[in-house]
Each structure stands twice: as C-alpha cells, then as structure tokens.
Design a protein around this motif. Structure first.
Motif, PDB file in Angstrom:
ATOM      1  N   ARG A 294      17.149  -2.645 -21.738  1.00 49.43           N
ATOM      2  CA  ARG A 294      16.598  -1.970 -22.913  1.00 49.43           C
ATOM      3  C   ARG A 294      17.024  -0.510 -22.895  1.00 49.43           C
ATOM      4  O   ARG A 294      16.798   0.195 -21.918  1.00 49.43           O
ATOM      5  CB  ARG A 294      15.078  -2.052 -22.916  1.00 49.43           C
ATOM      6  CG  ARG A 294      14.460  -1.441 -24.134  1.00 49.43           C
ATOM      7  CD  ARG A 294      12.940  -1.692 -24.167  1.00 49.43           C
ATOM      8  NE  ARG A 294      12.371  -1.112 -25.342  1.00 49.43           N
ATOM      9  CZ  ARG A 294      11.872   0.124 -25.422  1.00 49.43           C
ATOM     10  NH1 ARG A 294      11.876   0.898 -24.350  1.00 49.43           N
ATOM     11  NH2 ARG A 294      11.372   0.585 -26.544  1.00 49.43           N
TER      12      ARG A 294
ATOM     13  N   ILE B 220      21.377  -6.737 -24.502  1.00 48.04           N
ATOM     14  CA  ILE B 220      21.262  -5.286 -24.542  1.00 48.04           C
ATOM     15  C   ILE B 220      20.391  -4.967 -25.754  1.00 48.04           C
ATOM     16  O   ILE B 220      20.814  -5.139 -26.897  1.00 48.04           O
ATOM     17  CB  ILE B 220      22.635  -4.589 -24.682  1.00 48.04           C
ATOM     18  CG1 ILE B 220      23.660  -5.160 -23.716  1.00 48.04           C
ATOM     19  CG2 ILE B 220      22.478  -3.085 -24.574  1.00 48.04           C
ATOM     20  CD1 ILE B 220      23.361  -4.956 -22.271  1.00 48.04           C
ATOM     21  N   ASP B 221      19.149  -4.556 -25.492  1.00 48.04           N
ATOM     22  CA  ASP B 221      18.173  -4.258 -26.549  1.00 48.04           C
ATOM     23  C   ASP B 221      18.339  -2.797 -26.958  1.00 48.04           C
ATOM     24  O   ASP B 221      18.044  -1.892 -26.182  1.00 48.04           O
ATOM     25  CB  ASP B 221      16.764  -4.521 -26.013  1.00 48.04           C
ATOM     26  CG  ASP B 221      15.650  -4.120 -26.956  1.00 48.04           C
ATOM     27  OD1 ASP B 221      15.903  -3.391 -27.941  1.00 48.04           O
ATOM     28  OD2 ASP B 221      14.503  -4.512 -26.705  1.00 48.04           O
ATOM     29  N   VAL B 222      18.836  -2.569 -28.170  1.00 44.35           N
ATOM     30  CA  VAL B 222      19.055  -1.210 -28.676  1.00 44.35           C
ATOM     31  C   VAL B 222      18.247  -0.941 -29.947  1.00 44.35           C
ATOM     32  O   VAL B 222      18.607  -0.080 -30.745  1.00 44.35           O
ATOM     33  CB  VAL B 222      20.563  -0.933 -28.909  1.00 44.35           C
ATOM     34  CG1 VAL B 222      21.326  -0.917 -27.606  1.00 44.35           C
ATOM     35  CG2 VAL B 222      21.165  -1.951 -29.866  1.00 44.35           C
TER      36      VAL B 222
ATOM     37  N   LEU C  83      29.213  -0.476 -21.495  1.00 42.72           N
ATOM     38  CA  LEU C  83      28.939  -1.789 -22.101  1.00 42.72           C
ATOM     39  C   LEU C  83      30.198  -2.660 -22.049  1.00 42.72           C
ATOM     40  O   LEU C  83      30.120  -3.855 -21.754  1.00 42.72           O
ATOM     41  CB  LEU C  83      28.470  -1.644 -23.542  1.00 42.72           C
ATOM     42  CG  LEU C  83      27.093  -1.069 -23.781  1.00 42.72           C
ATOM     43  CD1 LEU C  83      26.828  -0.943 -25.280  1.00 42.72           C
ATOM     44  CD2 LEU C  83      26.020  -1.932 -23.126  1.00 42.72           C
TER      45      LEU C  83
ATOM     46  N   SER D 215      30.512  -6.174 -20.044  1.00 38.76           N
ATOM     47  CA  SER D 215      30.849  -7.441 -20.718  1.00 38.76           C
ATOM     48  C   SER D 215      32.011  -8.143 -20.027  1.00 38.76           C
ATOM     49  O   SER D 215      32.120  -9.365 -20.081  1.00 38.76           O
ATOM     50  CB  SER D 215      31.163  -7.205 -22.197  1.00 38.76           C
ATOM     51  OG  SER D 215      32.407  -6.560 -22.363  1.00 38.76           O
TER      52      SER D 215
ATOM     53  N   VAL E 285      24.116  -7.877 -28.075  1.00 40.08           N
ATOM     54  CA  VAL E 285      23.530  -6.572 -28.372  1.00 40.08           C
ATOM     55  C   VAL E 285      22.562  -6.808 -29.522  1.00 40.08           C
ATOM     56  O   VAL E 285      22.968  -7.222 -30.606  1.00 40.08           O
ATOM     57  CB  VAL E 285      24.606  -5.534 -28.758  1.00 40.08           C
ATOM     58  CG1 VAL E 285      23.952  -4.219 -29.158  1.00 40.08           C
ATOM     59  CG2 VAL E 285      25.580  -5.334 -27.622  1.00 40.08           C
ATOM     60  N   GLU E 286      21.273  -6.567 -29.278  1.00 44.11           N
ATOM     61  CA  GLU E 286      20.245  -6.828 -30.296  1.00 44.11           C
ATOM     62  C   GLU E 286      19.690  -5.528 -30.855  1.00 44.11           C
ATOM     63  O   GLU E 286      19.365  -4.615 -30.105  1.00 44.11           O
ATOM     64  CB  GLU E 286      19.090  -7.625 -29.697  1.00 44.11           C
ATOM     65  CG  GLU E 286      19.416  -9.062 -29.441  1.00 44.11           C
ATOM     66  CD  GLU E 286      18.186  -9.874 -29.083  1.00 44.11           C
ATOM     67  OE1 GLU E 286      17.082  -9.317 -28.961  1.00 44.11           O
ATOM     68  OE2 GLU E 286      18.354 -11.085 -28.912  1.00 44.11           O
TER      69      GLU E 286
ATOM     70  N   ALA F 100      21.143  -3.434 -33.222  1.00 38.00           N
ATOM     71  CA  ALA F 100      22.107  -2.349 -33.407  1.00 38.00           C
ATOM     72  C   ALA F 100      21.993  -1.722 -34.796  1.00 38.00           C
ATOM     73  O   ALA F 100      22.010  -2.419 -35.807  1.00 38.00           O
ATOM     74  CB  ALA F 100      23.528  -2.862 -33.184  1.00 38.00           C
TER      75      ALA F 100
ATOM     76  N   LEU G 166      30.536   0.255 -31.773  1.00 40.22           N
ATOM     77  CA  LEU G 166      30.927  -0.945 -31.031  1.00 40.22           C
ATOM     78  C   LEU G 166      32.185  -1.574 -31.622  1.00 40.22           C
ATOM     79  O   LEU G 166      33.057  -2.053 -30.891  1.00 40.22           O
ATOM     80  CB  LEU G 166      29.775  -1.934 -30.979  1.00 40.22           C
ATOM     81  CG  LEU G 166      28.515  -1.445 -30.255  1.00 40.22           C
ATOM     82  CD1 LEU G 166      27.390  -2.459 -30.399  1.00 40.22           C
ATOM     83  CD2 LEU G 166      28.793  -1.130 -28.798  1.00 40.22           C
TER      84      LEU G 166
ATOM     85  N   ILE H 170      26.780  -9.159 -31.776  1.00 41.50           N
ATOM     86  CA  ILE H 170      26.005  -7.998 -32.195  1.00 41.50           C
ATOM     87  C   ILE H 170      25.033  -8.449 -33.273  1.00 41.50           C
ATOM     88  O   ILE H 170      25.440  -9.004 -34.294  1.00 41.50           O
ATOM     89  CB  ILE H 170      26.918  -6.882 -32.730  1.00 41.50           C
ATOM     90  CG1 ILE H 170      27.937  -6.485 -31.661  1.00 41.50           C
ATOM     91  CG2 ILE H 170      26.084  -5.684 -33.176  1.00 41.50           C
ATOM     92  CD1 ILE H 170      29.020  -5.553 -32.152  1.00 41.50           C
TER      93      ILE H 170
END
Length: 109
Positions: free
Chosen positions: A17, A45-47, A61, A65, A76-77, A79, A87, A98
C-alpha cells in the motif's frame, strides 16, 4: 504531505500500500523487495491514496514486476489518471494490470 508504505496480505495476494505523496524511494524499494520475495500468486500495489509517484519509485515498480514468479500477476489498484499516465509512459501497462477507480466501480486499463 507525508507518505506511508506498508506490506500485508489478503487471501492469495501480497499487498503493498502506497499512500500520500513524496514517497521515500529507498523505503518503496525495500518494501517491494520484501513483497517480491513472498509473492506466490498476485502482487497488488494499492495506490488509491496517492496521485503520483517519483520516477525512481516507478522504476522500482518496473523492477519488482520483473522479479515476481512467472505465474504471478502484478496488479496496480486505484491508479489516478496522472499515475496511469506515468505507468504508461514507463511501458508498465504492458507488464501489469492497472485498475482505476471511477464513479461506477473500477475500470481495468
């Protein structure tokens, strides 16, 4: 604004996170290294609580990966549009899923 980087799990997922702004890249790298070493099926990946990342954190990142097991998925959540742009410029939209928030739930980029 301060930042927070944390590591946890949720079911079969290893979750990193990232919250806030001005992330310390060494901390991001250290947490991602630990996450990669324990991921089995999915690295999330909590953004949700950050709008952008320093360029060096985006490179972290990318490196993470590349290090996950081949059978694992990187997601990636949450974004933001500006983070999605970062990205994409880094070519990571081809290496990871993403997911962006929208008014009707989530959308996969």
């Amino acid at each position: 604004m301060s930042s927070d980087v944390s590591l946890g799990t949720a079911g079969n997922s290893t979750v990193v996170r990232l919250a806030g702004e001005d992330h310390d890249v060494e901390t991001v790298r250290s947490v991602l290294d630990r996450a990669v070493s324990q991921v089995t099926r999915r690295l999330v990946i909590d953004v949700y609580d950050t709008d952008t990342l320093p360029g060096a954190a985006v490179r972290c990142l990318a490196f993470a990966s590349q290090q996950v097991p081949h059978a694992a998925e990187v997601v990636v959540e949450g974004a933001s549009p500006s983070l999605v742009s970062q990205l994409r410029l880094a070519g990571l939209d081809r290496a990871m899923t993403i997911v962006t928030p929208d008014s009707h739930g989530v959308t996969t980029v």
